[in-house]
Scaffold this motif. Structure first.
Motif, PDB file in Angstrom:
ATOM      1  N   GLY A  49       3.573  -2.172  20.493  1.00  0.00           N
ATOM      2  CA  GLY A  49       4.949  -2.046  20.008  1.00  0.00           C
ATOM      3  C   GLY A  49       5.011  -1.081  18.839  1.00  0.00           C
ATOM      4  O   GLY A  49       5.854  -0.191  18.794  1.00  0.00           O
ATOM      5  N   MET A  50       4.056  -1.244  17.901  1.00  0.00           N
ATOM      6  CA  MET A  50       4.052  -0.354  16.745  1.00  0.00           C
ATOM      7  C   MET A  50       3.589   1.053  17.126  1.00  0.00           C
ATOM      8  O   MET A  50       4.240   2.035  16.779  1.00  0.00           O
ATOM      9  N   TRP A  69       9.922   9.008  16.252  1.00  0.00           N
ATOM     10  CA  TRP A  69      10.197   9.754  15.021  1.00  0.00           C
ATOM     11  C   TRP A  69       9.100  10.724  14.634  1.00  0.00           C
ATOM     12  O   TRP A  69       9.338  11.648  13.875  1.00  0.00           O
ATOM     13  N   GLN A  98      -3.924   5.788   9.155  1.00  0.00           N
ATOM     14  CA  GLN A  98      -3.084   4.905   8.356  1.00  0.00           C
ATOM     15  C   GLN A  98      -2.500   3.763   9.185  1.00  0.00           C
ATOM     16  O   GLN A  98      -2.503   2.613   8.761  1.00  0.00           O
ATOM     17  N   VAL A  99      -2.017   4.095  10.395  1.00  0.00           N
ATOM     18  CA  VAL A  99      -1.434   3.039  11.231  1.00  0.00           C
ATOM     19  C   VAL A  99      -2.525   2.066  11.679  1.00  0.00           C
ATOM     20  O   VAL A  99      -2.317   0.853  11.682  1.00  0.00           O
ATOM     21  N   SER A 131       6.082   3.056  19.235  1.00  0.00           N
ATOM     22  CA  SER A 131       7.333   3.407  18.546  1.00  0.00           C
ATOM     23  C   SER A 131       7.210   4.727  17.789  1.00  0.00           C
ATOM     24  O   SER A 131       8.220   5.342  17.449  1.00  0.00           O
ATOM     25  N   VAL A 132       5.971   5.141  17.539  1.00  0.00           N
ATOM     26  CA  VAL A 132       5.727   6.391  16.803  1.00  0.00           C
ATOM     27  C   VAL A 132       6.394   7.577  17.501  1.00  0.00           C
ATOM     28  O   VAL A 132       6.865   8.512  16.859  1.00  0.00           O
ATOM     29  N   ARG A 166       0.410  -6.710  22.657  1.00  0.00           N
ATOM     30  CA  ARG A 166       1.785  -6.214  22.820  1.00  0.00           C
ATOM     31  C   ARG A 166       2.377  -5.744  21.500  1.00  0.00           C
ATOM     32  O   ARG A 166       3.090  -4.744  21.441  1.00  0.00           O
ATOM     33  N   LEU A 167       2.107  -6.494  20.427  1.00  0.00           N
ATOM     34  CA  LEU A 167       2.652  -6.116  19.113  1.00  0.00           C
ATOM     35  C   LEU A 167       1.993  -4.835  18.610  1.00  0.00           C
ATOM     36  O   LEU A 167       2.644  -3.991  17.993  1.00  0.00           O
ATOM     37  N   ILE A 168       0.690  -4.693  18.880  1.00  0.00           N
ATOM     38  CA  ILE A 168      -0.007  -3.449  18.507  1.00  0.00           C
ATOM     39  C   ILE A 168       0.646  -2.265  19.224  1.00  0.00           C
ATOM     40  O   ILE A 168       1.013  -1.257  18.610  1.00  0.00           O
ATOM     41  N   ARG A 196       0.826  -1.205   0.000  1.00  0.00           N
ATOM     42  CA  ARG A 196       0.000   0.000   0.000  1.00  0.00           C
ATOM     43  C   ARG A 196       0.861   1.257   0.000  1.00  0.00           C
ATOM     44  O   ARG A 196       1.930   1.305   0.613  1.00  0.00           O
ATOM     45  N   SER A 228      10.068  -3.950  19.303  1.00  0.00           N
ATOM     46  CA  SER A 228       9.380  -3.972  20.601  1.00  0.00           C
ATOM     47  C   SER A 228       9.361  -5.373  21.195  1.00  0.00           C
ATOM     48  O   SER A 228       9.163  -5.540  22.395  1.00  0.00           O
ATOM     49  N   SER A 238      -5.290   1.279  10.134  1.00  0.00           N
ATOM     50  CA  SER A 238      -5.731   0.390   9.055  1.00  0.00           C
ATOM     51  C   SER A 238      -4.653  -0.654   8.765  1.00  0.00           C
ATOM     52  O   SER A 238      -4.955  -1.815   8.493  1.00  0.00           O
ATOM     53  N   MET A 239      -3.388  -0.255   8.879  1.00  0.00           N
ATOM     54  CA  MET A 239      -2.302  -1.233   8.697  1.00  0.00           C
ATOM     55  C   MET A 239      -2.394  -2.338   9.755  1.00  0.00           C
ATOM     56  O   MET A 239      -2.340  -3.528   9.446  1.00  0.00           O
ATOM     57  N   LEU A 240      -2.580  -1.933  11.004  1.00  0.00           N
ATOM     58  CA  LEU A 240      -2.655  -2.920  12.085  1.00  0.00           C
ATOM     59  C   LEU A 240      -3.899  -3.806  11.946  1.00  0.00           C
ATOM     60  O   LEU A 240      -3.827  -5.018  12.101  1.00  0.00           O
ATOM     61  N   MET A 260       7.366  -2.392  15.475  1.00  0.00           N
ATOM     62  CA  MET A 260       6.782  -3.630  15.985  1.00  0.00           C
ATOM     63  C   MET A 260       7.848  -4.673  16.269  1.00  0.00           C
ATOM     64  O   MET A 260       7.875  -5.257  17.342  1.00  0.00           O
ATOM     65  N   THR A 305      -0.211 -11.337  23.252  1.00  0.00           N
ATOM     66  CA  THR A 305       0.899 -11.072  22.329  1.00  0.00           C
ATOM     67  C   THR A 305       0.460 -10.098  21.240  1.00  0.00           C
ATOM     68  O   THR A 305       1.199  -9.172  20.887  1.00  0.00           O
ATOM     69  N   THR A 306      -0.746 -10.304  20.712  1.00  0.00           N
ATOM     70  CA  THR A 306      -1.250  -9.392  19.691  1.00  0.00           C
ATOM     71  C   THR A 306      -1.336  -7.967  20.244  1.00  0.00           C
ATOM     72  O   THR A 306      -0.911  -7.012  19.585  1.00  0.00           O
ATOM     73  N   GLY A 355      -0.775  -6.576   6.845  1.00  0.00           N
ATOM     74  CA  GLY A 355      -1.125  -5.194   7.154  1.00  0.00           C
ATOM     75  C   GLY A 355      -0.709  -4.199   6.088  1.00  0.00           C
ATOM     76  O   GLY A 355      -1.377  -3.182   5.892  1.00  0.00           O
TER      77      GLY A 355
END
Lengths: 205, 205
Positions: free
Chosen positions: B170-171, B178, B193-194, B174-175, B166-168, A156, A174, B196-198, A171, B163-164, A201
């Motif tokens: 994590g992403m 930056w 955007q993030v 991290s924003v 935690r990974l969410i 995308r 982390s 919809s990616m997740l 991700m 775990t899911t 994703g």
């Protein structure tokens, strides 16, 4: 304080003193660097954590910065090797990206303490700047593959390649905060599941 | 060192001295806490960064820990409010999760310095433990919604809910490393955007 000649005997606690080699000393040092920060770690800290005297430590290594470099190398070597693999350089960009994400997670899981050390580096010393430079090369390589995958229409394009690469690393990096290899999930399973989540994703619809 | 009576005059550098209120002092303190760590910040550091004397600082607040609490509250208030919203408590779990991810990113973007402070908290003081406790409540709420979305068949079940979640995070977390709101991407765009990616990444196929 004990001397290297005492190796293999018992510590004051009665525990058997480990017989140190450079790798074992490195493991201890990387743990202390991560707990206290590299700048906040003195030779005395390394001495206390390892049970070795300063002169015994010097028997194994040249100095503190060499330990940092060796520790960072343990993370950087497989990361830099992965971007040279055929799976990273040939085939469709989307397949190459999948490979890069999976290998990143496997390296993370296999070398957790070393990758953690690498991710905490700030660039205060020459060795840290050397490590940051390599990380930047790695990050740029992955971002370029994301861009190619966008250009090929497989990823995308609502986020630019750099942001997408950053979110991917957000991700994957982390994982170090909670993943322990002795839990239910093997490194391979983790790599497969996280990479499929990320790839689903970002795939173009 | 200057007194509060000097507010509105010029600093030794010739710059106009800002007229401090509690919010402005808080902004300065949160920046210093994030740079030096809360434990590593002394009243002298706060005094140097704000240009206010110790007694002028006390004019605005009771002490260092109150500044920490007020700073953490600025992140925790909207986060805790979001899990009480109808969009987080009614409707399908997958829609509630989408809302939670979007609002998390919006709060992150809107209150970047405060959320960064919150994410660095380790639990060394009573205030830090209070903040961690609220973060845990928030994290558990999100993990429970992930579990419901798995149970409803809308989210893939190859990773467990924890775990899911935690990974969410994590992403999304991290924003902070930056994202700067003055760049091209608005908080709303980033959130859309993030999320919809997740959501595409975790949706059951």
């Amino acid at each position: 304080m004990t001397d290297s000649s005492n190796q293999g005997t018992r510590l004051p606690s009665g525990e058997l003193r480990p017989i140190y080699n450079r790798d074992l000393l490195l493991d201890v040092a990387v743990r202390v660097f991560t707990e206290r920060g590299y700048d906040g770690t003195s030779f005395q800290h390394l001495s206390l954590a390892s049970g070795l005297s300063k002169s015994s430590i010097y028997h194994h290594i040249e100095g503190k910065e060499q330990l940092l470099r060796l520790g960072l190398q343990k993370a950087l070597e497989p990361l830099m090797a992965s971007i040279g693999e055929p799976a990273a350089t040939t085939g469709s960009a989307v397949d190459r990206l999948t490979y890069l994400i999976r290998s990143n997670l496997q390296i993370m899981a296999d070398r957790l303490p070393y990758v953690t050390l690498l991710l905490n580096v700030h660039g205060n010393t020459e060795t840290e700047r050397w490590a940051l430079e390599q990380r930047r090369t790695y990050d740029k390589f992955v971002a370029a593959v994301v861009q190619e995958a966008i250009d090929e229409g497989d990823v995308r394009s609502d986020l630019d390649a750099r942001t997408t690469a950053r979110l991917i690393f957000g991700m994957t990096n982390s994982v170090r905060e909670w993943y322990r290899p002795d839990r239910d999930t093997t490194p391979d399973q983790l790599a497969a599941q996280v990479s499929s989540m990320l790839m689903d994703g970002i795939r173009a619809r």
